[in-house]
Design a protein around this motif. Structure first.
Motif, PDB file in Angstrom:
ATOM      1  N   ARG A 142      15.751   1.244   3.561  1.00 55.13           N
ATOM      2  CA  ARG A 142      16.955   0.486   3.193  1.00 55.13           C
ATOM      3  C   ARG A 142      17.002   0.149   1.707  1.00 55.13           C
ATOM      4  N   LEU A 143      15.902   0.376   0.994  1.00 53.15           N
ATOM      5  CA  LEU A 143      15.897   0.120  -0.454  1.00 53.15           C
ATOM      6  C   LEU A 143      16.637   1.238  -1.176  1.00 53.15           C
ATOM      7  N   PRO A 144      17.220   0.921  -2.342  1.00 55.21           N
ATOM      8  CA  PRO A 144      17.823   1.988  -3.159  1.00 55.21           C
ATOM      9  C   PRO A 144      16.781   3.048  -3.511  1.00 55.21           C
ATOM     10  N   GLU A 145      17.274   4.258  -3.765  1.00 51.28           N
ATOM     11  CA  GLU A 145      16.383   5.397  -3.949  1.00 51.28           C
ATOM     12  C   GLU A 145      15.367   5.201  -5.070  1.00 51.28           C
ATOM     13  N   SER A 146      15.807   4.631  -6.201  1.00 50.71           N
ATOM     14  CA  SER A 146      14.885   4.472  -7.336  1.00 50.71           C
ATOM     15  C   SER A 146      13.752   3.514  -6.969  1.00 50.71           C
ATOM     16  N   GLN A 147      14.056   2.524  -6.132  1.00 49.53           N
ATOM     17  CA  GLN A 147      13.025   1.560  -5.727  1.00 49.53           C
ATOM     18  C   GLN A 147      12.047   2.203  -4.744  1.00 49.53           C
ATOM     19  N   GLN A 148      12.603   2.986  -3.813  1.00 49.24           N
ATOM     20  CA  GLN A 148      11.733   3.713  -2.881  1.00 49.24           C
ATOM     21  C   GLN A 148      10.777   4.625  -3.624  1.00 49.24           C
ATOM     22  N   LEU A 149      11.330   5.315  -4.632  1.00 56.11           N
ATOM     23  CA  LEU A 149      10.519   6.287  -5.360  1.00 56.11           C
ATOM     24  C   LEU A 149       9.342   5.600  -6.040  1.00 56.11           C
ATOM     25  N   LEU A 150       9.603   4.501  -6.727  1.00 58.05           N
ATOM     26  CA  LEU A 150       8.515   3.803  -7.425  1.00 58.05           C
ATOM     27  C   LEU A 150       7.465   3.330  -6.426  1.00 58.05           C
ATOM     28  N   LEU A 151       7.915   2.752  -5.313  1.00 58.48           N
ATOM     29  CA  LEU A 151       6.942   2.240  -4.335  1.00 58.48           C
ATOM     30  C   LEU A 151       6.150   3.385  -3.705  1.00 58.48           C
ATOM     31  N   ARG A 152       6.807   4.506  -3.440  1.00 60.84           N
ATOM     32  CA  ARG A 152       6.079   5.642  -2.855  1.00 60.84           C
ATOM     33  C   ARG A 152       5.036   6.198  -3.831  1.00 60.84           C
ATOM     34  N   LEU A 153       5.389   6.234  -5.113  1.00 57.20           N
ATOM     35  CA  LEU A 153       4.422   6.721  -6.104  1.00 57.20           C
ATOM     36  C   LEU A 153       3.218   5.781  -6.183  1.00 57.20           C
ATOM     37  N   LEU A 154       3.475   4.478  -6.077  1.00 59.75           N
ATOM     38  CA  LEU A 154       2.381   3.503  -6.141  1.00 59.75           C
ATOM     39  C   LEU A 154       1.566   3.497  -4.859  1.00 59.75           C
ATOM     40  N   ALA A 155       2.176   3.964  -3.760  1.00 62.13           N
ATOM     41  CA  ALA A 155       1.490   3.956  -2.465  1.00 62.13           C
ATOM     42  C   ALA A 155       0.872   5.316  -2.138  1.00 62.13           C
ATOM     43  N   ALA A 156       0.967   6.272  -3.071  1.00 68.64           N
ATOM     44  CA  ALA A 156       0.401   7.600  -2.806  1.00 68.64           C
ATOM     45  C   ALA A 156      -1.127   7.531  -2.863  1.00 68.64           C
ATOM     46  N   ASP A 157      -1.771   8.592  -2.377  1.00 68.41           N
ATOM     47  CA  ASP A 157      -3.232   8.622  -2.346  1.00 68.41           C
ATOM     48  C   ASP A 157      -3.745   9.848  -3.112  1.00 68.41           C
ATOM     49  N   PRO A 158      -4.330   9.702  -4.301  1.00 64.66           N
ATOM     50  CA  PRO A 158      -4.438   8.443  -5.059  1.00 64.66           C
ATOM     51  C   PRO A 158      -3.092   8.068  -5.668  1.00 64.66           C
ATOM     52  N   PRO A 159      -2.895   6.774  -5.951  1.00 62.72           N
ATOM     53  CA  PRO A 159      -1.588   6.343  -6.475  1.00 62.72           C
ATOM     54  C   PRO A 159      -1.339   6.892  -7.875  1.00 62.72           C
ATOM     55  N   ALA A 160      -0.048   7.012  -8.220  1.00 60.86           N
ATOM     56  CA  ALA A 160       0.301   7.382  -9.591  1.00 60.86           C
ATOM     57  C   ALA A 160      -0.153   6.263 -10.525  1.00 60.86           C
TER      58      ALA A 160
END
Lengths: 200, 158
Positions: A142-160
């Motif tokens: 439900r978050l805007p795309e730019s917010q999802q993208l940042l959170l997904r990058l920070l939640a990646a393994d290993p994170p960005a």
């Protein structure tokens, strides 16, 4: 002696990411397939997170990821700054995702990426975890795309890293911490709205 | 998710939860990783790279095409400033027909590399080619002309 060796390993690990990316890129450019596999293993979750942050349908997401890797192969030996391979990959994946969105009528935005329960787990546990997972993923969607993208990058393994995000998303490095907090607050609010609170 | 008053810790926990959920439910599909490994086999040290000069889908030309009722997408690749490859992408479901021409016009051979393998087509004396039934996904064109190093376009998803 053993202790000394251990400390040495830690020192290598701390320098690990940049050293190995550049060295692996050089080796892959010289035809070393094992180095290429190392690069894929190291970065494929980050590339995936980038593409998923753009809400592409499964087939399009796979195409964009593959295009990103093919472009890296064709660019081997020509990467300007091999220490910043992560940023290069995120930048490329993002550009290709936007291109597919712009060019394709077949893209069907999707917020629901199929998830299969793990049959090894007891059913009851599975249901609880499944429900929590679903709520968190729905809140993210439900978050805007730019917010999802940042959170997904920070939640990646290993994170960005912040440096990778700064380059790839073209934002000042100092803005990432505050944005991370704001977007996580937003995610928390979405979760609260769906009935899940953090203190449970 | 334990309750905490420390916002830093709360953020770290929520991000940790998100990471764990995404790792469990949105892992990179195995076929995607396998394709990434296999991408290394496309390495080609002989060919000269034709870079994308223009993508009609990206510069607003698509709206004009839409007015004409067409859905074709035009890609232009170039090797230096002397050689060009123009390609029309015509979609039909999951298949694409690629028609185009090389400039300057010369007869030769075209190979479209794609996820399903290769599609070969001739290049006629006017530099024209047409390749049908190309599967959607990333493709590149290998253009072989007499007397020049093979030309490879950048990979493009079509």
């Amino acid at each position: 002696m053993r202790k000394h060796h251990f400390r040495g390993t830690l020192a290598v690990l701390s320098a690990h990411s940049t050293f190995d990316s550049a060295a692996s890129l050089r080796a892959a450019a010289n035809g070393d397939a094992a180095a290429w596999r190392w690069i894929v293993d190291r970065y494929s979750r980050l590339v995936w997170a980038t593409v998923r942050g753009h809400r592409l349908a499964d087939a399009d997401a796979a195409d964009v990821v593959q295009t990103t890797w093919l472009r890296l192969v064709e660019s081997l030996g020509r990467i300007d700054d091999p220490d910043r391979l992560g940023a290069w990959l995120v930048t490329t994946a993002r550009r290709e995702a936007l291109r597919v969105i712009a060019s394709s009528a077949r893209t069907v935005p999707t917020d629901d990426h199929g998830e299969l329960p793990d049959p090894q787990r007891p059913l009851e546990h599975r249901l609880l975890v499944h429900e929590r997972d679903t709520l968190l993923r729905e809140a993210l969607a439900r978050l805007p795309e730019s917010q999802q993208l940042l959170l997904r990058l920070l939640a990646a393994d290993p994170p960005a890293t912040y440096e990778e995000i700064s380059i790839a998303l073209d934002m000042p490095i100092g803005s990432i911490g505050p944005l991370r907090r704001r977007y996580l607050d937003r995610l928390r609010n979405e979760l609260a709205a769906s009935g899940i609170t953090e203190a449970q | 998710m334990s309750g905490t008053n420390d916002p830093n810790q709360a953020d770290a926990e929520l991000l940790g939860d998100l990471a764990s959920v995404l790792a469990r439910t949105d892992a990179v599909p195995g076929h995607v990783v396998d394709a990434a490994y296999a991408a290394f086999e496309t390495r080609d040290l002989e060919a000269q790279l034709a870079v994308l000069l223009r993508d009609s889908a990206a510069d607003g030309a698509r709206e004009l095409a839409g007015v004409r009722g067409a859905s074709t997408r035009l890609l232009t690749f170039s090797v230096g400033e002397e050689r060009f490859v123009e390609v029309d992408i015509d979609p039909d479901g999951e298949r694409r027909t690629l028609t185009g021409y090389v400039v300057p016009s010369e007869p030769g051979e075209l190979v479209v590399e794609h996820a399903g393998g290769q599609t070969t087509a001739g290049i006629d004396a006017h530099g024209r080619f047409s390749a049908a039934l190309v599967p959607s996904g990333p493709v590149r064109l290998r253009v072989t002309l007499p007397g020049v190093r093979p030309i490879l376009t950048e990979w493009m998803p079509v």
